[in-house]
Design an enzyme around this catalytic site. Structure first.
Site, PDB file in Angstrom:
ATOM      1  N   GLU A  52       0.782  -1.324   0.076  1.00 25.07           N
ATOM      2  CA  GLU A  52       0.099  -0.171  -0.101  1.00 25.07           C
ATOM      3  C   GLU A  52       0.765   1.178  -0.161  1.00 25.07           C
ATOM      4  O   GLU A  52       0.630   2.157  -0.804  1.00 25.07           O
ATOM      5  CB  GLU A  52      -0.977  -0.060   1.372  1.00 25.07           C
ATOM      6  N   ARG A 184      10.264 -23.590  -6.843  1.00 29.04           N
ATOM      7  CA  ARG A 184      11.265 -23.791  -5.842  1.00 29.04           C
ATOM      8  C   ARG A 184      11.688 -22.552  -4.934  1.00 29.04           C
ATOM      9  O   ARG A 184      11.452 -22.656  -3.532  1.00 29.04           O
ATOM     10  CB  ARG A 184      12.400 -24.431  -6.042  1.00 29.04           C
ATOM     11  N   LEU A 204      18.506 -30.064  -6.254  1.00 29.88           N
ATOM     12  CA  LEU A 204      17.373 -29.469  -5.470  1.00 29.88           C
ATOM     13  C   LEU A 204      17.782 -28.207  -5.266  1.00 29.88           C
ATOM     14  O   LEU A 204      17.391 -27.475  -4.250  1.00 29.88           O
ATOM     15  CB  LEU A 204      16.732 -30.254  -4.183  1.00 29.88           C
TER      16      LEU A 204
HETATM   17  C1  AOF Z   1      -0.155  -5.115   4.508  1.00 28.87           C
HETATM   18  N1  AOF Z   1       0.635  -4.966   3.372  1.00 28.87           N
HETATM   19  O1  AOF Z   1       2.116  -5.335   1.837  1.00 28.87           O
HETATM   20  C2  AOF Z   1       1.776  -6.719   3.722  1.00 28.87           C
HETATM   21  C3  AOF Z   1       1.208  -7.124   4.844  1.00 28.87           C
HETATM   22  O2  AOF Z   1       6.681  -6.996  10.128  1.00 28.87           O
HETATM   23  P1  AOF Z   1       5.715  -6.135   8.828  1.00 28.87           P
HETATM   24  O3  AOF Z   1       5.455  -4.889   9.464  1.00 28.87           O
HETATM   25  O4  AOF Z   1       6.252  -6.385   7.709  1.00 28.87           O
HETATM   26  O5  AOF Z   1       4.267  -6.992   9.248  1.00 28.87           O
HETATM   27  C4  AOF Z   1       3.935  -8.067   8.637  1.00 28.87           C
HETATM   28  C5  AOF Z   1       2.595  -8.762   8.714  1.00 28.87           C
HETATM   29  O6  AOF Z   1       1.752  -7.453   8.123  1.00 28.87           O
HETATM   30  C6  AOF Z   1       2.310  -9.877   7.852  1.00 28.87           C
HETATM   31  O7  AOF Z   1       2.484 -10.847   8.889  1.00 28.87           O
HETATM   32  C7  AOF Z   1       0.900  -9.491   7.403  1.00 28.87           C
HETATM   33  O8  AOF Z   1      -0.347  -9.960   8.598  1.00 28.87           O
HETATM   34  C8  AOF Z   1       1.052  -8.233   6.998  1.00 28.87           C
HETATM   35  N2  AOF Z   1       1.520  -7.991   5.789  1.00 28.87           N
HETATM   36  N3  AOF Z   1       0.205  -6.139   5.243  1.00 28.87           N
HETATM   37  O9  AOF Z   1      -0.831  -4.287   4.803  1.00 28.87           O
HETATM   38  C9  AOF Z   1       1.623  -5.665   2.963  1.00 28.87           C
HETATM   39  N4  AOF Z   1       3.043  -7.554   3.420  1.00 28.87           N
HETATM   40 ZN    ZN Z   2       0.672  -2.954   6.122  1.00 32.27          ZN
END
Ligand code: AOF
Ligand code: ZN
Length: 357
Positions: A52, A184, A204
């Site tokens: 975002e 992979r 692998l």
């Molecule tokens: C979003 N947008 O692009 C992603 C999200 O440790 P952080 O701050 O990177 O948060 C990781 C967590 O946030 C991840 O486990 C998932 O719940 C969410 N990922 N959320 O709004 C994103 N990659």
């Molecule tokens: Zn986020």
């Protein structure tokens, strides 16, 4: 570009993080104003910026009064990155469309947070595709006790993975092989059974277009610990971590010989016990590439979450090695039916991705 098309685009963008973001989810986002795309982005790398914020930065002032279309509910928490909900509220976006909610309790609640701030929120478009893309992430939240297990088999029309004479290397074509290299890169570990390790002597490793953030570990399931140190997987165990799963009563001398190559030994009395140990070692997703015995045992035990089937247009006949061995007999009324997630031609081969219901 309507919202649905924007979501399809966001899903494509999300996939650019394949091999780089695990165990976090793949996320893509598109900002549209009316039907005009004004910004896009994806989560590029574990710990890096969220989709975002990348898309909103790309849109700049264009985000004011626009709609943000994103493949996962925006996060509310301070993790490795600040909350996306804050960035969205600041941006002046008036509507957010997310494919699915974020089941991660730490990050969840974005929907409510945005609505409180007066932003219209819709959840759901292309939600199935978004969930399928993040199956391993969703599995980890629901069932952290064992890895997400995917079985990948390249077979003939009559379900064979090798001919009667030991030839097994070239069943599928180049496009299918490129796909496997890509596949992979998105897994924490790649596994084979002991027989396959002995007969095919595979490496692998990932040698495709995506460079994984961490090279997947290699796992060999070999109850009897009958692996010579000359096998590629063991010769290179110092470069790429390799785990060998053996039975508790496996011959001690053989186990020691394997351990001396630098491979990690896991002793397990059952497949589910083995998977639990792999999970403790930080393996959250496992791609199993055969052979037939291991594939059959995992399927019979209900331990396969996803099946990547590459079907090549040839047959090898009765003497060929079956892709799956030892499955219990089922009547049609009792047969386990799988859900089709994806179906795609790869040159002359066909990819079928199936999920357990
Ligand atoms: C979003 N947008 O692009 C992603 C999200 O440790 P952080 O701050 O990177 O948060 C990781 C967590 O946030 C991840 O486990 C998932 O719940 C969410 N990922 N959320 O709004 C994103 N990659
Ligand atoms: Zn986020």
């Amino acid at each position: 570009m309507n919202e649905r098309e924007a979501m399809a685009r966001a899903l494509d963008l999300a996939l650019r993080g394949w091999g780089r973001v695990q165990p976090d989810p793949l996320v893509g986002a598109v900002v549209i104003k009316g039907t005009e795309p004004v910004g896009e982005g994806w989560h590029p790398e574990y710990g890096d910026r969220h989709a975002e914020t990348v898309a909103l930065a790309d849109a700049g002032e264009g985000a004011r009064g626009a709609t943000l279309v994103v493949t996962l509910e925006p996060c509310t928490h301070h993790g490795k990155q600040p909350p996306c909900t804050d960035a969205i509220i600041r941006s002046g976006v008036t509507r957010v469309v997310a494919a699915m909610r974020d089941p991660n309790p730490l990050a969840a609640g974005g929907c409510e947070r945005l609505r409180e701030a007066g932003i219209e929120v819709e959840i759901g478009p292309l939600g199935d595709a978004a969930a399928a893309m993040n199956a391993a992430f969703l599995h980890r939240l629901r069932n952290p006790g064992r890895p997400f297990v995917a079985l990948k088999l390249a077979t003939t029309l009559d379900g064979r993975i090798a001919d009667a004479f030991g030839g097994s290397r070239w069943i599928s074509g180049d496009a299918a092989r490129d796909y496997v290299q890509w596949l992979r890169a998105g897994f924490d570990a790649i596994a084979v059974g002991g027989r396959t390790a002995r007969l095919d002597d595979p490496a692998l490793t990932v040698r495709g277009s995506v460079l994984p953030k961490a090279a997947p570990r290699r796992v060999i399931f070999d109850r009897i610990a009958d692996l010579g140190p000359h096998l590629t997987l063991l010769r290179t165990a110092h470069e790429t971590p390799t785990v060998v799963v053996v039975a508790p009563d496996a011959d001690r001398t053989r186990v020691k010989r394997i351990a001396s190559t630098g491979a990690t030994i896991v002793q397990a009395g059952s497949l589910s016990g083995a998977l639990a140990s792999l999970s403790e070692q930080g393996i959250g997703s496992l791609l199993v590439e055969g052979g037939g015995q291991l594939a059959g045992a995992l399927l019979a035990a209900g331990l396969v979450d996803r099946y990547y089937w590459l079907q090549a247009p040839l047959w090898l006949g009765e003497g060929g090695v079956p892709a799956v061995a030892g499955l219990p007999t089922r009547g049609l009324d009792q047969a386990e039916r799988w859900r089709v997630v994806e179906r795609r031609p790869l040159d002359n081969d066909t990819l079928l991705v199936l999920d357990r219901r």
